[in-house]
Design an enzyme around this catalytic site. Sequence first.
Site, PDB file in Angstrom:
ATOM      1  N   CYS A 273      -2.893  -4.497  -0.366  1.00 43.38           N
ATOM      2  CA  CYS A 273      -3.289  -3.102  -0.108  1.00 43.38           C
ATOM      3  C   CYS A 273      -2.204  -2.472   0.765  1.00 43.38           C
ATOM      4  CB  CYS A 273      -4.679  -3.032   0.513  1.00 43.38           C
ATOM      5  SG  CYS A 273      -4.837  -3.813   2.129  1.00 43.38           S
TER       6      CYS A 273
ATOM      7  N   ASN B  29      -3.164  -4.236   4.935  1.00 41.13           N
ATOM      8  CA  ASN B  29      -3.604  -5.646   4.995  1.00 41.13           C
ATOM      9  C   ASN B  29      -4.570  -5.896   6.155  1.00 41.13           C
ATOM     10  OD1 ASN B  29      -2.087  -8.966   5.392  1.00 41.13           O
ATOM     11  ND2 ASN B  29      -3.736  -8.377   4.031  1.00 41.13           N
TER      12      ASN B  29
ATOM     13  N   ARG C 183      -8.886  -3.739   2.851  1.00 41.57           N
ATOM     14  CA  ARG C 183      -9.250  -4.127   1.485  1.00 41.57           C
ATOM     15  C   ARG C 183      -8.711  -5.490   1.067  1.00 41.57           C
ATOM     16  NH1 ARG C 183      -6.860   1.145  -1.018  1.00 41.57           N
ATOM     17  NH2 ARG C 183      -5.512   0.778   0.783  1.00 41.57           N
TER      18      ARG C 183
ATOM     19  N   ASP D 297      -9.677   3.340  -0.126  1.00 38.35           N
ATOM     20  CA  ASP D 297      -9.273   3.002   1.240  1.00 38.35           C
ATOM     21  C   ASP D 297     -10.389   3.416   2.213  1.00 38.35           C
ATOM     22  OD1 ASP D 297      -8.101   2.785   3.695  1.00 38.35           O
ATOM     23  OD2 ASP D 297      -6.275   3.879   3.163  1.00 38.35           O
TER      24      ASP D 297
HETATM   25  P1  4NP Z   1      -6.054  -1.153   3.980  1.00 36.35           P
HETATM   26  O1  4NP Z   1      -6.535   0.110   4.860  1.00 36.35           O
HETATM   27  O2  4NP Z   1      -4.841  -0.696   3.203  1.00 36.35           O
HETATM   28  O3  4NP Z   1      -7.218  -1.408   3.098  1.00 36.35           O
HETATM   29  O4  4NP Z   1      -5.746  -2.271   4.948  1.00 36.35           O
HETATM   30  C1  4NP Z   1      -5.677   0.801   5.733  1.00 36.35           C
HETATM   31  C2  4NP Z   1      -5.410   0.275   6.975  1.00 36.35           C
HETATM   32  C3  4NP Z   1      -4.596   0.975   7.840  1.00 36.35           C
HETATM   33  C4  4NP Z   1      -4.073   2.192   7.464  1.00 36.35           C
HETATM   34  C5  4NP Z   1      -4.332   2.701   6.204  1.00 36.35           C
HETATM   35  C6  4NP Z   1      -5.142   2.005   5.332  1.00 36.35           C
HETATM   36  N1  4NP Z   1      -3.266   2.923   8.373  1.00 36.35           N
HETATM   37  O5  4NP Z   1      -2.904   4.066   8.062  1.00 36.35           O
HETATM   38  O6  4NP Z   1      -2.924   2.408   9.453  1.00 36.35           O
END
Ligand code: 4NP
Length: 163
Positions: free
Chosen positions: A14, A17, A20, A131
């Site tokens: 994703c 990390n 998801r 997300d």
């Molecule tokens: P992930 O979710 O891609 O599912 O781990 C996110 C985690 C952090 C961020 C964006 C999406 N961020 O912008 O820091």
Amino acid sequence: MNVPGQKVRVLMVCLGNICRSPTAHGVFLQRVESAGLAEFIEVDSAGTGDWHIGRQPDPRTCRAAQARGYDLTPLRARQVRPDDFESFDYILAMDEDNLNNLQALCPPHLHDKLKLFLDFADDARVRYVPDPYYGEEDGFQQVLDLVENASGSLLDHIRRQHL
Ligand code: 4NP
């Protein structure tokens, strides 16, 4: 077909990390272990971004997963590395942006390893794991629902193709 004795290697990807892909990592690993296939299938996860390297999954992700019996607290975020494209057999993106990012990084001759994780889900209408990072609690439940569904189908696919 894999070389006999070599594991089938699955990388969940994703953006950060921390939400998801660690959920997909933990849920799919539990399916693999429950099926007695840990000797044959290896699971890992990574992000295309570098903001959260070394961190535990998001506390909201850990809590939602724990409530369904998955312990994600041993996992630590890492970024996708160039050698991942060689060493993993399935590199599974949670959404279209993640897939586009992977396609930009991956050598062209390895592009067929890149897929959407929900390509393996029963419900073909839902293609992306949304997300949940900037949303509410129900987003984390939706991630788990989608990931649990696709994990069973992915395991069936790997059994048919490789084991
Ligand atoms: P992930 O979710 O891609 O599912 O781990 C996110 C985690 C952090 C961020 C964006 C999406 N961020 O912008 O820091």
